[in-house]
Structures are given as C-alpha cells and as structure tokens.
Design an enzyme around this catalytic site. Sequence first.
Site, PDB file in Angstrom:
ATOM      1  N   GLU A  36       0.869  -1.198   0.000  1.00 18.67           N
ATOM      2  CA  GLU A  36       0.000   0.000   0.000  1.00 18.67           C
ATOM      3  C   GLU A  36       0.898   1.237   0.000  1.00 18.67           C
ATOM      4  O   GLU A  36       1.781   1.369   0.835  1.00 18.67           O
ATOM      5  CB  GLU A  36      -0.915  -0.027   1.217  1.00 18.67           C
ATOM      6  N   LEU A  42      -4.250   2.535   3.975  1.00 16.63           N
ATOM      7  CA  LEU A  42      -5.106   1.373   4.252  1.00 16.63           C
ATOM      8  C   LEU A  42      -6.557   1.840   4.416  1.00 16.63           C
ATOM      9  O   LEU A  42      -6.816   2.842   5.075  1.00 16.63           O
ATOM     10  CB  LEU A  42      -4.652   0.663   5.532  1.00 16.63           C
ATOM     11  N   GLY A  43      -7.461   1.099   3.814  1.00 17.44           N
ATOM     12  CA  GLY A  43      -8.872   1.534   3.803  1.00 17.44           C
ATOM     13  C   GLY A  43      -9.202   2.227   2.485  1.00 17.44           C
ATOM     14  O   GLY A  43     -10.364   2.412   2.160  1.00 17.44           O
ATOM     15  N   CYS A  46     -12.326   4.810   0.067  1.00 18.36           N
ATOM     16  CA  CYS A  46     -13.569   4.689   0.812  1.00 18.36           C
ATOM     17  C   CYS A  46     -13.443   5.163   2.262  1.00 18.36           C
ATOM     18  O   CYS A  46     -14.149   6.054   2.709  1.00 18.36           O
ATOM     19  CB  CYS A  46     -14.032   3.232   0.756  1.00 18.36           C
ATOM     20  N   GLY A 192     -23.236  16.754 -11.022  1.00 19.09           N
ATOM     21  CA  GLY A 192     -24.283  16.346 -10.077  1.00 19.09           C
ATOM     22  C   GLY A 192     -24.468  14.841 -10.038  1.00 19.09           C
ATOM     23  O   GLY A 192     -25.585  14.349  -9.989  1.00 19.09           O
ATOM     24  N   GLY A 193     -23.366  14.105 -10.064  1.00 18.15           N
ATOM     25  CA  GLY A 193     -23.439  12.660  -9.829  1.00 18.15           C
ATOM     26  C   GLY A 193     -23.661  12.438  -8.335  1.00 18.15           C
ATOM     27  O   GLY A 193     -23.957  13.378  -7.596  1.00 18.15           O
ATOM     28  N   GLY A 281     -16.454  12.627 -12.259  1.00 13.51           N
ATOM     29  CA  GLY A 281     -16.170  11.225 -12.526  1.00 13.51           C
ATOM     30  C   GLY A 281     -14.793  10.844 -12.019  1.00 13.51           C
ATOM     31  O   GLY A 281     -14.033  11.694 -11.547  1.00 13.51           O
ATOM     32  N   ALA A 330     -17.774   0.745  -3.179  1.00 15.45           N
ATOM     33  CA  ALA A 330     -16.982  -0.013  -2.219  1.00 15.45           C
ATOM     34  C   ALA A 330     -17.528  -1.424  -2.021  1.00 15.45           C
ATOM     35  O   ALA A 330     -16.754  -2.391  -1.945  1.00 15.45           O
ATOM     36  CB  ALA A 330     -16.950   0.732  -0.892  1.00 15.45           C
ATOM     37  N   HIS A 454     -43.850  -3.576  12.796  1.00 16.47           N
ATOM     38  CA  HIS A 454     -44.603  -2.312  12.758  1.00 16.47           C
ATOM     39  C   HIS A 454     -44.278  -1.492  13.997  1.00 16.47           C
ATOM     40  O   HIS A 454     -44.176  -2.064  15.071  1.00 16.47           O
ATOM     41  CB  HIS A 454     -46.097  -2.600  12.710  1.00 16.47           C
TER      42      HIS A 454
HETATM   43  C1  LIG Z   1     -16.342  11.259  -1.982  1.00 10.02           C
HETATM   44  C2  LIG Z   1     -16.606   9.798  -2.266  1.00 10.02           C
HETATM   45  C3  LIG Z   1     -17.687   9.171  -1.670  1.00 10.02           C
HETATM   46  C4  LIG Z   1     -17.926   7.829  -1.910  1.00 10.02           C
HETATM   47  N1  LIG Z   1     -19.006   7.249  -1.309  1.00 10.02           N
HETATM   48  C5  LIG Z   1     -19.266   5.942  -1.521  1.00 10.02           C
HETATM   49  C6  LIG Z   1     -20.364   5.312  -0.875  1.00 10.02           C
HETATM   50  O1  LIG Z   1     -21.112   5.928  -0.126  1.00 10.02           O
HETATM   51  N2  LIG Z   1     -20.566   3.996  -1.105  1.00 10.02           N
HETATM   52  C7  LIG Z   1     -19.760   3.268  -1.936  1.00 10.02           C
HETATM   53  O2  LIG Z   1     -19.991   2.077  -2.113  1.00 10.02           O
HETATM   54  N3  LIG Z   1     -18.709   3.851  -2.573  1.00 10.02           N
HETATM   55  C8  LIG Z   1     -18.443   5.158  -2.376  1.00 10.02           C
HETATM   56  N4  LIG Z   1     -17.357   5.731  -2.982  1.00 10.02           N
HETATM   57  C9  LIG Z   1     -16.542   4.906  -3.911  1.00 10.02           C
HETATM   58  C10 LIG Z   1     -15.561   4.026  -3.141  1.00 10.02           C
HETATM   59  O3  LIG Z   1     -14.755   4.838  -2.339  1.00 10.02           O
HETATM   60  C11 LIG Z   1     -14.719   3.226  -4.120  1.00 10.02           C
HETATM   61  O4  LIG Z   1     -15.575   2.498  -4.969  1.00 10.02           O
HETATM   62  C12 LIG Z   1     -13.813   2.244  -3.385  1.00 10.02           C
HETATM   63  O5  LIG Z   1     -12.938   2.924  -2.523  1.00 10.02           O
HETATM   64  C13 LIG Z   1     -12.986   1.442  -4.401  1.00 10.02           C
HETATM   65  O6  LIG Z   1     -12.168   0.549  -3.725  1.00 10.02           O
HETATM   66  P1  LIG Z   1     -10.830  -0.008  -4.400  1.00 10.02           P
HETATM   67  O7  LIG Z   1     -10.257  -0.972  -3.425  1.00 10.02           O
HETATM   68  O8  LIG Z   1     -11.092  -0.456  -5.760  1.00 10.02           O
HETATM   69  O9  LIG Z   1      -9.874   1.247  -4.556  1.00 10.02           O
HETATM   70  P2  LIG Z   1      -9.418   2.444  -3.634  1.00 10.02           P
HETATM   71  O10 LIG Z   1     -10.307   2.654  -2.506  1.00 10.02           O
HETATM   72  O11 LIG Z   1      -9.150   3.559  -4.579  1.00 10.02           O
HETATM   73  O12 LIG Z   1      -8.049   1.931  -3.020  1.00 10.02           O
HETATM   74  C14 LIG Z   1      -6.927   1.702  -3.804  1.00 10.02           C
HETATM   75  C15 LIG Z   1      -5.711   1.690  -2.895  1.00 10.02           C
HETATM   76  O13 LIG Z   1      -4.593   1.280  -3.671  1.00 10.02           O
HETATM   77  C16 LIG Z   1      -3.467   2.048  -3.327  1.00 10.02           C
HETATM   78  N5  LIG Z   1      -2.567   2.039  -4.496  1.00 10.02           N
HETATM   79  C17 LIG Z   1      -2.849   2.497  -5.746  1.00 10.02           C
HETATM   80  N6  LIG Z   1      -1.800   2.272  -6.576  1.00 10.02           N
HETATM   81  C18 LIG Z   1      -0.851   1.648  -5.826  1.00 10.02           C
HETATM   82  C19 LIG Z   1       0.442   1.156  -6.115  1.00 10.02           C
HETATM   83  N7  LIG Z   1       0.978   1.229  -7.334  1.00 10.02           N
HETATM   84  N8  LIG Z   1       1.146   0.574  -5.113  1.00 10.02           N
HETATM   85  C20 LIG Z   1       0.625   0.468  -3.851  1.00 10.02           C
HETATM   86  N9  LIG Z   1      -0.607   0.919  -3.532  1.00 10.02           N
HETATM   87  C21 LIG Z   1      -1.340   1.492  -4.505  1.00 10.02           C
HETATM   88  C22 LIG Z   1      -4.035   3.421  -3.017  1.00 10.02           C
HETATM   89  O14 LIG Z   1      -3.176   4.141  -2.164  1.00 10.02           O
HETATM   90  C23 LIG Z   1      -5.361   3.065  -2.346  1.00 10.02           C
HETATM   91  O15 LIG Z   1      -5.248   2.992  -0.937  1.00 10.02           O
HETATM   92  C24 LIG Z   1     -17.069   7.079  -2.760  1.00 10.02           C
HETATM   93  C25 LIG Z   1     -15.964   7.704  -3.351  1.00 10.02           C
HETATM   94  C26 LIG Z   1     -15.738   9.043  -3.116  1.00 10.02           C
HETATM   95  C27 LIG Z   1     -14.545   9.702  -3.766  1.00 10.02           C
END
Ligand SMILES: Cc1cc2nc3c(=O)[nH]c(=O)nc-3n(C[C@H](O)[C@H](O)[C@H](O)COP(=O)(O)OP(=O)(O)OC[C@H]3O[C@@H](n4cnc5c(N)ncnc54)[C@H](O)[C@@H]3O)c2cc1C
Length: 475
Positions: A36, A42-43, A46, A192-193, A281, A330, A454
Amino acid sequence: MADVEKKDTVIVGGGPGGYVAAIRASELGQKVTLIEKGDPGLGGVCLNIGCVPSKALIAAGHRLQETLDSSTYGVSKTNATIDFKKTQDWKQKKVVDRMTRGVKMLLKKHKVEIIDGVAMMDNDHQLRVLKSGPKQFMDFDGGRKIEWNNLILATGSRPVEIPNFKFEGRVIDSTGGLNLPEIPKEFVVIGGGYIGTELAGAYADLGSHVTIIEGTDSILGGFDKDMVKVVVKNLKKKGIDIITGAMAKNSTQDDSSVTVTYEVDGKESSIKADYCMVSVGRKPNTDNFGLDMTSVKMDDHGKVIVDKQGKTNVDHIYAVGDMVPGPALAHKAFFEGKTAAGAIAGKNTANDWVGVPAVCFADPELAQVGMTASEAKDKGIEVATAQFPFAGNARAVSLDQPDGFVRFVYTKEKKNVVGAQVVGPEASTLAGELSLIVNCGMNVEDVALTIHPHPTLNEPIQEAADVALGLPTHI
Ligand SMILES: Cc1cc2nc3c(=O)[nH]c(=O)nc-3n(C[C@H](O)[C@H](O)[C@H](O)COP(=O)(O)OP(=O)(O)OC[C@H]3O[C@@H](n4cnc5c(N)ncnc54)[C@H](O)[C@@H]3O)c2cc1C
C-alpha cells in the site's frame, strides 16, 4: 542488485478491494503480502477520502439542521452554532482514523504482511516496491523485487480533472471538498453525480449556499427519474441552485475566491464562490504503475478486463474494485476481493451484479437494485411496477419524512422481482433487503407473505408487494 523475493498471494492496494481480498485470502490459508503506497492508505479512498468521511459530514449537517429547526415536533428553535474545526477533527480522528486503525488491526490479526511503498510492475511475473514520494521514479532500478504465486491488483481510481479547472487553490476535488477548513458561504459543485450531490447536500445543511452545475439535463443521471424528482425538490428546498445543461468553461481565482464561468444554451454566466468542487467522474489507476509492462489487457476506458472470478488474461493475475468494469462502489470492491481470493483458493466463486445496490446518500436517500422498468423493457422482459409511498407509512410520517416511495419492478407473467427502487428515509438501509429480494429472484408474493415489524420504514417493502398483488392495505 536486490534478490527477488518469492511470495504466495500478493495484493497491490489496501482499499476495499485489496484489504478484503487480503483477509479472505488469509482465511483461506494463503500467505498474504499487501503493498500500500499510503496515499490515501489502508482503507483506500472509501475509508480515508470517500464513503466514510462523506457520511460523517452529511450526518453533521443533518444534526445541525435538526438542532436549528425541530419546530414540527414542538421543539423550540435554539441558537445553534457549529464549530467546523471540531466537526472536521471528529470526522478525522473519531471516524476515519478509528476505522483505518481497525483495518490495520484486522490485517495484523490475519497475519498479512504489509509493505509500505508503491508497487511498479516489471512484467507478468515481477514487480518492485519503491518508496512513496516524489522521488519514487528516480530509484526505479532499486526497490524490493517481488514475485508471486498469485497477484491481486486493487489500485482503485482517482478524480478526473477537466480543462481550466486544475485542482489547486480554491478549485478542489472531492478530497478537498471533504477537508475544507471552513464552511464556504458560496460553494459551487461541478457535476451532479452521487458524489457531487451528496456533498452539495451536506454543505447546504451546514449553512453554505450551493450551486450545482450539471452538464446533462438532470442530476443523478444513473437513477430513475421519478426518484430523482423527489430529491431535487428537497435540494431546492434547502436553497441549492441546480443548473442543468450547463458546461463549465473556466475558472479564475484570487486569494479569497474563485469565479466559475459556465455556458447554458450558448449563453455564458459566472458565479463567484469560496470554493469550486469538481466531481465529474473518476478514472481507474491503471496508467500509473507500469501495467503497460505486462500483457494484462484493458478496455477502452482503461479498465482491466477480467472474467467472473476477477481473473485477467494473464495467469495468476487478478484485478478487483474500481480498476475493473462495473459500478465504482466499495461494496462491489469488497465482493470482488472475496471472489478473487476464493478463486485463488480453488473455490467456485463468481461475481454476479444482478443485485448490486446503487445508493446515494442525498436527502432523502435513494437506492436502486437490479433493473428499472425501462431497462427491463429494453431487454425484452415484460414487466409491471408497483409502488407504495412513505406518506402511507406511520413510521415515516412520525419522523416527519413522508416523501418518497418503494417500487418493485416484476415480471408480468410470474411476478418475479427483477428490480427495486427506493427513495425516502433510510433508503440506504432498505437497499439491503431489496438486494436480497432481487438476488434471490423472489416473487412479490414471497415478499407480501413476509411479516415486517410495525411501525418501521421496512413496511413499505411489504406494502409495495401487496400493491403488486392488487391487495393494498394502507393506500
Ligand atoms: C467522496 C466519495 C464518496 C464515496 N461514497 C461511496 C459510498 O457511499 N458507497 C460506496 O460504495 N462507494 C463510495 N465511494 C466509492 C468508493 O470509495 C470506491 O468504490 C472504493 O474505494 C474502491 O475501492 P478499491 O479498493 O477499488 O480502490 P481504492 O479505494 O481507490 O483503493 C486503492 C488503494 O490502492 C493504493 N494504491 C494504488 N496504486 C498503488 C500502487 N501502485 N502501489 C501500492 N498501492 C497502490 C491506493 O493508495 C489506495 O489505498 C465514494 C468515493 C468518493 C470519492
């Protein structure tokens, strides 16, 4: 030259896709290494800069509004104020930091080796881990070399920038929007997504005057129009200006403001604001860690092509989460992480997006699962719809939240539920039951014969099924 380290299951990225894959892989007996880069950490998006902090700000906004005006309940208005620094501190320390510490603890408990650094692919069999930071590419010849039995890529996505709106100063992305030092008086949201709409609502509740500039003819384009109408009505009640069919053209800024120029029907207008958040986006992180050094195939959107188990075209390389096709959510990433880890363990896992809920935490919330009526018709499926309004639900009325409805889309012939929509109080929570109904391919009769407690917000689900059977009670 450093020796090559041979690992069992290696995961790149510790977001919802990566950390859940790590836990599941460990549970299934694999020795897991997770790399990471620490930004966001971590996390992933999301926990650090996405789902979780946005919901914390939305909750703070709701609290403020309730405190300011609960006169409906006979509770007199107070002179409530908000200390936004305290709100931001709470959001960071008590919510985000707490949850990310929890992820670290879980990974430790599952004996996952965590490597801090940026993974860069060398080829189909090897990657290097470089130190994070601006010099990362300068020591490309160095770094730990790692090979794997299986590799799961989970590098996520990042916000898209548009011309003339570079993310700097008062032009911000969603991360900037979550971490504002003060509540803006004027806040412009471009796009407005669901992300833009959620944060627009949060800041309106916190006291900002908000303008949403949206290029298409409606906000929340992916959601059913009848649901969006309910949300738009309430956003307008909050004083949010929604300008549709508008193209953001330019931004100029000084120390204290940003001026946003946009065009509607060939006519240019400008708004001066404290901040302008661009949320148009996200793009997959597939172009910044040497994936082109491998034979992994991508689609036209730069997403990694995978099969039902998350497997790429290269043996022993999997990909999950926002970097692969499908909704960037997420809960989808969690599921794909588990599927890939299971596939590696030889389990018969598969991703199936029939019942994946799409949720927006607007006010009121809205969620949809499976097909809308028009999607079903496009697929040649003969469907009917039935809906029940929250106005007929005692719990919603007693919460003073009677707007919205639950709707089923079901086949005309067998009355099997192929889709469901909900807009109204706690729609995000109700989406869980609706997903189960769609995922299990339940018949509306199954739902109608399930006794719901209810008075609860779940009852409209049962009542919408009654409507589908032509036997409504409370409307
Ligand atoms: C403002 C906002 C609100 C959101 N609200 C929601 C919601 O309410 N509900 C929902 O379901 N989704 C929501 N999402 C979307 C959700 O956050 C993502 O769909 C989810 O985090 C995707 O998870 P992921 O594991 O694919 O990637 P990410 O969460 O993007 O995690 C990828 C990780 O990989 C690491 N990484 C990347 N490249 C490398 C590399 N080369 N080497 C080592 N580490 C690397 C990054 O540091 C990161 O920690 C929201 C997003 C945003 C921006």
